[in-house]
Write a protein that holds these residues in place. Structure first.
Motif, PDB file in Angstrom:
ATOM      1  N   ALA A 141       0.640  -1.347   0.074  1.00 56.23           N
ATOM      2  CA  ALA A 141      -0.008  -0.051   0.026  1.00 56.23           C
ATOM      3  C   ALA A 141       0.769   1.140   0.014  1.00 56.23           C
ATOM      4  CB  ALA A 141      -0.931  -0.072   1.292  1.00 56.23           C
ATOM      5  N   ASP A 142       2.145   1.177   0.308  1.00 52.97           N
ATOM      6  CA  ASP A 142       2.816   2.175   0.592  1.00 52.97           C
ATOM      7  C   ASP A 142       3.687   2.652  -0.969  1.00 52.97           C
ATOM      8  OD1 ASP A 142       2.491   2.724   3.155  1.00 52.97           O
ATOM      9  OD2 ASP A 142       4.051   1.092   3.969  1.00 52.97           O
ATOM     10  N   LEU A 143       3.652   1.610  -1.764  1.00 58.53           N
ATOM     11  CA  LEU A 143       4.252   2.071  -2.849  1.00 58.53           C
ATOM     12  C   LEU A 143       3.910   3.188  -3.943  1.00 58.53           C
ATOM     13  CD1 LEU A 143       4.640  -1.942  -4.101  1.00 58.53           C
ATOM     14  CD2 LEU A 143       6.505  -0.586  -3.505  1.00 58.53           C
ATOM     15  N   PRO A 144       4.554   3.820  -4.608  1.00 58.78           N
ATOM     16  CA  PRO A 144       5.917   3.541  -4.674  1.00 58.78           C
ATOM     17  C   PRO A 144       6.859   4.298  -3.587  1.00 58.78           C
ATOM     18  CG  PRO A 144       5.319   5.315  -6.259  1.00 58.78           C
ATOM     19  CD  PRO A 144       4.340   4.781  -5.597  1.00 58.78           C
ATOM     20  N   LEU A 145       7.928   3.587  -3.620  1.00 63.44           N
ATOM     21  CA  LEU A 145       8.821   4.062  -2.466  1.00 63.44           C
ATOM     22  C   LEU A 145      10.195   4.686  -2.920  1.00 63.44           C
ATOM     23  CD1 LEU A 145       8.761   0.607  -0.643  1.00 63.44           C
ATOM     24  CD2 LEU A 145       7.517   2.630  -0.123  1.00 63.44           C
ATOM     25  N   LEU A 146      10.901   5.458  -2.160  1.00 62.71           N
ATOM     26  CA  LEU A 146      12.167   5.933  -2.367  1.00 62.71           C
ATOM     27  C   LEU A 146      13.288   5.636  -1.585  1.00 62.71           C
ATOM     28  CD1 LEU A 146      13.455   8.071  -4.527  1.00 62.71           C
ATOM     29  CD2 LEU A 146      12.959   9.943  -2.902  1.00 62.71           C
ATOM     30  N   VAL A 147      14.260   5.130  -2.138  1.00 63.06           N
ATOM     31  CA  VAL A 147      15.347   5.036  -1.237  1.00 63.06           C
ATOM     32  C   VAL A 147      16.426   6.040  -1.340  1.00 63.06           C
ATOM     33  CG1 VAL A 147      17.157   3.188  -0.563  1.00 63.06           C
ATOM     34  CG2 VAL A 147      15.192   2.096  -1.479  1.00 63.06           C
ATOM     35  N   LYS A 148      16.966   6.618  -0.112  1.00 62.69           N
ATOM     36  CA  LYS A 148      17.644   7.754  -0.159  1.00 62.69           C
ATOM     37  C   LYS A 148      18.922   7.594   0.756  1.00 62.69           C
ATOM     38  CE  LYS A 148      16.114  12.007  -0.312  1.00 62.69           C
ATOM     39  NZ  LYS A 148      15.167  13.142   0.058  1.00 62.69           N
ATOM     40  N   ALA A 149      20.216   8.114   0.270  1.00 62.08           N
ATOM     41  CA  ALA A 149      21.029   8.156   1.293  1.00 62.08           C
ATOM     42  C   ALA A 149      20.955   9.176   2.128  1.00 62.08           C
ATOM     43  CB  ALA A 149      22.392   8.631   0.292  1.00 62.08           C
ATOM     44  N   SER A 150      21.301   8.718   3.597  1.00 61.70           N
ATOM     45  CA  SER A 150      21.304   9.554   4.585  1.00 61.70           C
ATOM     46  C   SER A 150      22.181  10.812   4.459  1.00 61.70           C
ATOM     47  CB  SER A 150      21.410   8.868   5.874  1.00 61.70           C
ATOM     48  OG  SER A 150      21.178   9.692   7.043  1.00 61.70           O
ATOM     49  N   ALA A 151      23.251  10.723   4.170  1.00 62.41           N
ATOM     50  CA  ALA A 151      24.519  11.555   3.908  1.00 62.41           C
ATOM     51  C   ALA A 151      24.449  11.962   2.513  1.00 62.41           C
ATOM     52  CB  ALA A 151      25.758  11.239   4.182  1.00 62.41           C
ATOM     53  N   GLY A 152      25.025  13.234   2.095  1.00 60.76           N
ATOM     54  CA  GLY A 152      25.416  13.743   0.816  1.00 60.76           C
ATOM     55  C   GLY A 152      23.941  13.926   0.054  1.00 60.76           C
ATOM     56  N   GLY A 153      24.156  14.119  -1.407  1.00 60.42           N
ATOM     57  CA  GLY A 153      23.256  14.498  -1.947  1.00 60.42           C
ATOM     58  C   GLY A 153      23.500  14.325  -3.622  1.00 60.42           C
TER      59      GLY A 153
END
Length: 684
Positions: A141-153
């Motif tokens: 039910a949460d899709l789509p998802l985004l995986v992100k790095a905690s540091a940097g950009g």
């Protein structure tokens, strides 16, 4: 009081800071790598210190070398610019420990916002809206998802997940990317807002408890999660939403006792702009700060210096500017585009090489300037500069100000369309197309713009006719060039033949296209006759050709460059239709330059990071063969067809030139492959 400032950065941002320092009477110090020694920022500084080496790790990321350079040059302050060490709390501490003034926020503020995971918790406690960190609890039910790095950009360590089964693998890949890019493999998972807007708010805090809010910027037009077009005010926001964003940014800054210039970034729901969430806070000056300067009449670098010296930030504002900021009423509209050396039609592939021409008409100021009709140009390059592979591919920022958004867009698009940018492929045509696109002009901006809109400059339209007309003009200009270079029989007509049995033929390779163009033409007493009989040559010189088609005459401006004594001529053709870059093919091919069928060639100079297969391995079309890095991007080189790897002449760590053979994949006999020399996929 700051008397001599070292800028711990390079290129355009170094020149930007130097400009303000010159106006304020502050001496300047540049640091530079060997690759950057000839760039303008080095010559413009009052003093320059060499950092031996070329790569960022050898030079600009070496805090010890930068601080030693400040000591040698007698600097008493350090400005970090953006990128490199600008958000490194340990570097900020080292600067102050060395007895130097740090032009930036407190190290504790940098650390509090350095982790996206921890900063979201801090912002939630301060009452700033945030997206939920789902982690392993994500469901269908949460899709789509985004995986992100905690540091940097910069888009590194960021992946969209549309199937729950893919989540573990994407988390693993994102973590590996983040660890490689930032030295921290921590990632988190949050809901992906499919049709979102990237809106950020500029803040400036001082040591006296004041936090100025200087409007918001829309930065939604992005590729690879990196910004391409930025503007202020953000179009289409209600007064209530704008005020809520500004107050949320002010609360974020107060929550960490923020000092200096910073930007609080938000994700806004494009379908319902009243909904927004905190993304991150950049504890530094942003690339896109010029648009804010244009509409508020401020110099953000000057405000940074004032705050670093301990002065109240409001004391540096002119009365009219202070009133405008207090009322939150920007003057007019400003738009900035990032001009990159990259090929949008080929997955945004970065480009390197000699910038042989760099001319943008309509520029009235560089690096600073009040709101006025005309363009501002912030660039680290000039004609004759070498664009290398060690740093990112941004050539310049071009900023337009006008009383209205429509006027600013039209002015910026018109000037870019007439610009002369030669020597390497750029995203100029893409920028012009975006600025004139009806969806963008209507203010319907979102981060998925390039995914939802078909653009000719991205290969979404057939520009073969445009390239063909440019090739006709190039052919005629080259013939006139040869005529002018004659030492004998100068009166003989171009391409004269006693008995005409067939046309002359000139073939070109076209930048951004896989197939060659061939022009058939005749010369003689009566002038030029083209194989395309619908096109007539009205006038011709070595640098200007006028062609008439269907009663309409068009002038083509032609520039010819021969990179080396034995190299094929490179022809840049500019016209109202845009720019086309051509390379004339030799009539005969040197056998030594031929490569084996199935060879995968390096798309640009770079470093081989890893090799995924061995000689003798069987691979499928699209399977990763190796990964190389160039211009802050990772490039996956994949098999163009099913087959067997017969040779891999490179290994991890090898430096390779553009066009070097990286591997040979011999195709299966039954495979109806094309002879594409290599397939690459890029990761920010």
């Amino acid at each position: 009081m700051i008397t001599k400032l070292l800028v711990a950065n390079r290129g355009e941002i170094a020149r930007r800071v130097f400009t303000t320092c010159r106006r304020l009477g502050i001496e300047t110090v540049a640091v530079h790598s060997d690759a950057d020694a000839g760039l303008p920022f080095v010559a413009e500084a009052d003093a320059a210190v060499r950092l031996p080496g070329n790569t960022p790790a050898e030079t600009y990321l070496r805090a010890d070398l930068v601080i030693e350079a400040a000591r040698k040059a007698g600097a008493d302050a350090v400005h970090p610019g953006y990128g490199f060490l600008s958000e490194n709390a340990d570097f900020a501490r080292a600067v102050t420990a060395a007895g130097l003034t740090w032009v930036g926020p407190e190290p504790a503020s940098i650390e509090s916002m350095g982790s996206k995971v921890e900063s979201k918790k801090l912002m939630e406690a301060a009452g700033v809206p945030v997206l939920a960190d789902l982690g392993a609890s994500a469901t269908e039910a949460d899709l789509p998802l985004l995986v992100k790095a905690s540091a940097g950009g910069g888009g590194r360590g960021m992946r969209v997940v549309r199937a729950l089964a893919d989540l573990p693998g994407e988390v693993e890949k994102a973590s590996a990317e983040a660890a490689s890019a930032f030295g921290d493999g921590t990632v988190f998972v949050e809901p992906y807002v499919e049709h979102g807007r990237h809106v950020e708010v500029q803040v400036v805090g001082d040591r006296h408890g004041t936090v100025l809010v200087l409007g918001e910027r829309d930065c939604s037009i992005q590729r690879r999660h990196q910004k391409v077009v930025e503007e202020t005010p953000a179009p289409g926001l209600s007064v209530e939403t704008r005020e809520a964003l500004h107050e949320a940014a002010r609360a974020a800054a107060h929550a960490i006792d923020y000092v200096g210039a910073g930007t609080v970034e938000f994700l806004v729901d494009a379908a319902d702009p009243t909904r927004f969430w905190f993304l991150e806070m950049n504890t530094r000056l942003q690339v896109e700060h010029p648009v804010t300067e244009a509409v508020f009449g401020v110099d953000l670098v000057e405000l940074q210096l004032a705050v670093a010296e301990g002065r109240p930030v409001r004391d540096s504002l002119a009365p009219d500017v202070a009133a405008r900021i207090g009322d939150d009423t920007p003057l007019g509209h400003a738009v900035e585009v990032r001009l990159y050396a990259e090929d949008p039609a080929h997955d945004w592939q970065p480009q390197s090489g000699l910038l042989t021409a760099f001319d943008i008409p309509g520029v009235v100021s560089e690096f600073t300037g009040p709101a006025t009709h005309g363009l501002r140009l912030d660039t680290g390059f000039v004609a004759g500069s070498e664009v290398g592979t060690h740093y990112d591919a941004m050539l310049a920022k071009v900023i337009a100000w006008a009383p209205t958004r429509e006027q600013a867009l039209r002015q910026l698009a018109g000037s870019l369309a007439k610009a002369r940018l030669h020597g390497l492929v750029t995203n100029r045509d893409l920028l012009v197309e975006v600025l004139r696109h009806p969806v963008f002009v209507a203010g319907d901006v979102s981060t998925d713009f390039f995914d939802t809109q078909q653009l000719a400059s991205r290969g979404g339209g057939d520009d073969a006719e445009r390239a063909g007309r440019a090739a006709l003009a190039a052919t005629v200009a080259l013939a006139e060039r040869d005529r002018a270079a004659r030492t004998v029989q100068q009166g003989a007509p171009v391409a004269w033949r006693n008995v005409v049995s067939q046309p002359q033929r000139t073939a070109f390779d076209v930048a951004g296209r896989d197939e060659a163009l061939e022009v058939a033409w005749y010369g003689g007493r009566d002038g030029y006759r083209l194989g395309d009989e619908s096109c007539v040559v009205l006038a011709a010189t070595a640098d200007r050709v006028v062609l008439e088609r269907d009663g309409v005459a068009t002038a083509y401006h032609v520039s010819v460059t021969i990179p080396g004594r034995l190299d094929a001529p490179v022809v840049d053709v500019d016209s109202p239709e845009g720019h086309v870059r051509l390379t004339r093919r030799p009539r005969f091919t040197d056998p030594a330059e031929q490569v084996a069928s199935g060879s995968l060639l390096a798309p640009m100079p770079g470093t081989v990071l890893s090799v995924a297969v061995e000689a003798g391995a069987r691979v499928a079309a699209g399977q990763q063969v190796l990964v190389m890095e160039a211009m802050k991007m990772q490039h996956t080189v994949a098999a163009p067809h099913d087959g067997v790897v017969t040779d891999i002449p490179v290994a991890a760590g090898d430096q390779v030139a553009a066009g070097a053979v990286l591997a040979v994949v011999e195709p299966d006999e039954t495979d109806g492959h094309d002879d594409n020399p290599a397939t690459t996929e890029e990761t920010a």
